[in-house]
Write a protein that holds these residues in place. Structure first.
Motif: not given
Length: 448
Positions: A173-186
Motif C-alpha cells: 500500500a502507498e505510504v501516507l505521510e499523514d495517515g495510517l499505512t498497513v502492509n501486513l504480510r502474515v
C-alpha cells in the motif's frame, strides 16, 4: 540414565528401549514421506502430534500428545518415588496412586491412538487389519510404511514454510505521510509444535479524518488485525503512522494510538474526573503542567457530555456513560489513530447512535477512527470507508474489500453491511460461502 530412558523411550527395560528405537526409525521415514521433517520423530510427545497430522487427525493428535506427556511425568514420578521414598509404606502408597492414574491415561491414549491409526490406514489406502498392528506393535508398520517404497501417502502435510512464502505477496500500500499505512504480510501463532496462519496479505492506507468500519464474520481476525495495527501484538508487517514505523518506534508512538477494548478496565470506586485525571498522568508527557492536564480532562469530558457527572462514581454509571468514560480515557493523549472494539455493545439504539456520532466528530478533527460493531447498519451513514475481512478456504483471515461504503455495496451486490457479512460467511453458520470469490476479485482490483 534410567530416568532419561524413561523420558525418551517410555521405559528402561532393554525390550522397551529396543522396540521404541525401531519405532522411531520407522517414524522418521514415515514423517518424511508426509512432508514433515523426520527429526520430529526424536522428540517425545511432539512425534505423536506430528503422526496425527500425517493421518489427517490433528485434533486427536493434541490429545495423544498431552496424554503421552502426562504418562511420561507419571512414569518419572513412580521411578523417583522408588529411588527417594522415605519408607516402603510411603513408596507403595504413592506408586499405587500414580499407577491408577497411569492406567486411566493409557486407556485414553489407546482410544485416541486407534483414531489416529485409522486415519493413517485411510491415508495409505491399506486394509483395516493394519490398524491392530499399529496399536499393539507399532514399530512393525512404522518400519514397513516408513521405508517401504510400496507404501506412499495419498497426500502430504502442508509445508508451512511454503505456505508462509505464498502468504507474502508482492503488493504494497502507498505510504501516507499523514495517515495510517498497513502492509501486513502474515500473522502467525504456534499451536502444538506447528505454526498457524491467522492473517495474510492485507495492504491498505487510511488518510486522516476518516471513520472506518471493520467488518468480518466470527473468527475472521478482526481483533487480531487491530492488535497488529496498534503494535500490541506484532505481525510480519510494516505499520506506519504519519510516516513513522509503529514497530520500530513503538515506545514513542504508543500514545498516538488510542485503543478501547470491548471490556473496560475502569475502577468502580473512582469518580469520572479522577479516572480521567489518572489517565492524563499516565498518557500525557511528564513535562505537561498540572493546569494543562486539567484543561485536557475538561475538554474530553465536554466532548462526551460527561461534565455534569464529573463527581459520579464509575460503578454508579449507566452502560452508556461507562462506555464514554472508557473511550474518553483513551482520547486523553489526543491520539492520531483511535481504535474501538464494539464500543456500542450492550447499548440501545439511541445511545449507540449518540456514541457513534461523538466518534464521527472526533474523526472530523483529523483523526483516524476504526470501529468494530455487530450492528453496523444502524450507524453506517456515519462511516467513510469499510474494511471487510474474510476467512479463505484455508481458514486464514484475508482482505475481501477496502474502500468507500457505497463502493462496498456495489462490489458485493448487497444493500446492507449485514448482507455483506452473510455473503462471506461459511454455509455452516448461515452464510453464502463466497469469501474466496470476493478475496480473489479484490486482489485483482488492487493489482490492476
Amino acid at each position: 540414565m534410567e530416568l532419561v530412558l524413561i523420558i525418551l523411550f517410555g521405559g528402561k527395560s532393554w525390550y522397551t528401549v529396543a522396540m521404541s528405537a525401531l519405532y522411531i526409525v520407522g517414524l522418521y521415514g514415515l514423517l518424511k514421506k508426509s512432508g514433515v521433517p523426520g527429526w520430529w520423530a526424536l522428540i517425545p510427545c511432539a512425534r505423536e502430534y506430528m503422526l496425527a497430522c500425517c493421518a489427517g487427525r490433528e485434533p486427536e493428535g493434541r490429545v495423544t500428545s498431552l496424554t503421552s506427556f502426562f504418562i511420561i511425568v507419571l512414569d518419572a514420578g513412580i521411578y523417583l518415588t522408588g529411588v527417594y521414598g522415605a519408607d516402603w509404606e510411603t513408596i507403595i502408597g504413592a506408586v499405587g496412586t500414580l499407577a491408577v492414574l497411569e492406567v486411566a491415561l493409557e486407556l485414553i491414549l489407546l482410544i485416541y491412538t486407534l483414531r489416529v491409526c485409522g486415519g493413517l490406514v485411510e491415508v495409505y489406502g491399506e486394509k483395516r487389519r493394519w490398524l491392530w498392528l499399529w496399536v499393539f506393535a507399532d514399530f512393525i508398520p512404522a518400519l514397513i510404511w516408513g521405508w517401504g517404497k510400496k507404501y506412499q501417502p495419498a497426500w502430504k502435510v502442508e509445508d508451512i514454510r511454503r505456505e508462509l512464502r505464498a502468504a507474502t505477496s508482492s503488493g504494497t500500500a502507498e505510504v501516507l505521510e499523514d495517515g495510517l499505512t498497513v502492509n501486513l504480510r502474515v500473522r502467525t501463532v504456534t499451536e502444538f509444535f506447528r505454526k498457524k496462519i491467522l492473517l495474510r496479505d492485507i495492504h491498505l492506507s487510511i488518510p486522516p479524518g476518516r471513520m472506518v468500519l471493520l467488518l468480518g464474520g466470527s473468527g475472521a481476525g478482526k481483533t487480531v488485525f487491530l492488535n497488529a495495527v496498534s503494535g500490541y501484538e506484532k505481525a510480519d508487517a510494516t505499520v506506519q503512522l504519519g510516516g513513522r514505523d509503529m514497530y520500530r518506534e513503538y515506545k514513542k508512538l504508543q500514545y498516538q494510538v488510542g485503543y478501547a477494548p470491548q471490556q473496560d478496565t475502569l475502577r468502580g470506586k473512582d469518580t469520572i474526573y479522577n479516572t480521567l485525571m489518572d489517565a492524563a498522568r499516565l498518557r500525557l508527557p511528564k513535562d505537561v503542567l498540572p493546569s494543562e492536564r486539567r484543561d485536557r480532562v475538561d475538554e474530553v469530558m465536554d466532548i462526551f457530555g460527561l461534565t455534569p457527572s464529573r463527581t459520579h462514581l464509575v460503578e454508579k454509571l449507566s452502560g452508556g456513560q461507562r462506555k464514554r468514560v472508557s473511550i474518553a480515557a483513551e482520547l486523553i493523549s489526543n491520539p492520531t489513530l483511535f481504535i474501538l472494539d464494539e464500543p456500542d455493545s450492550g447499548l440501545d439504539g439511541v445511545m449507540a447512535r449518540e456514541l457513534m456520532e461523538e466518534l464521527r466528530q472526533i474523526a472530523d478533527t483529523g483523526k483516524i477512527v476504526i470501529v468494530i460493531t455487530h450492528t453496523p447498519d444502524r450507524v453506517v451513514d456515519l462511516f467513510d470507508d469499510v474494511i471487510v475481512l474474510a476467512k479463505d478456504e484455508k481458514r486464514v483471515g484475508r482482505l475481501a474489500f477496502y474502500g468507500p461504503i457505497d463502493d462496498a455495496r456495489a462490489f458485493f451486490g448487497k444493500t446492507s453491511m449485514e448482507e455483506i457479512v452473510k455473503s462471506i460467511n461459511a454455509p455452516a453458520v448461515g452464510g453464502e460461502g463466497r469469501a474466496d470469490e470476493f478475496i480473489g476479485r479484490f486482489m485483482e482490483v488492487q493489482h490492476a
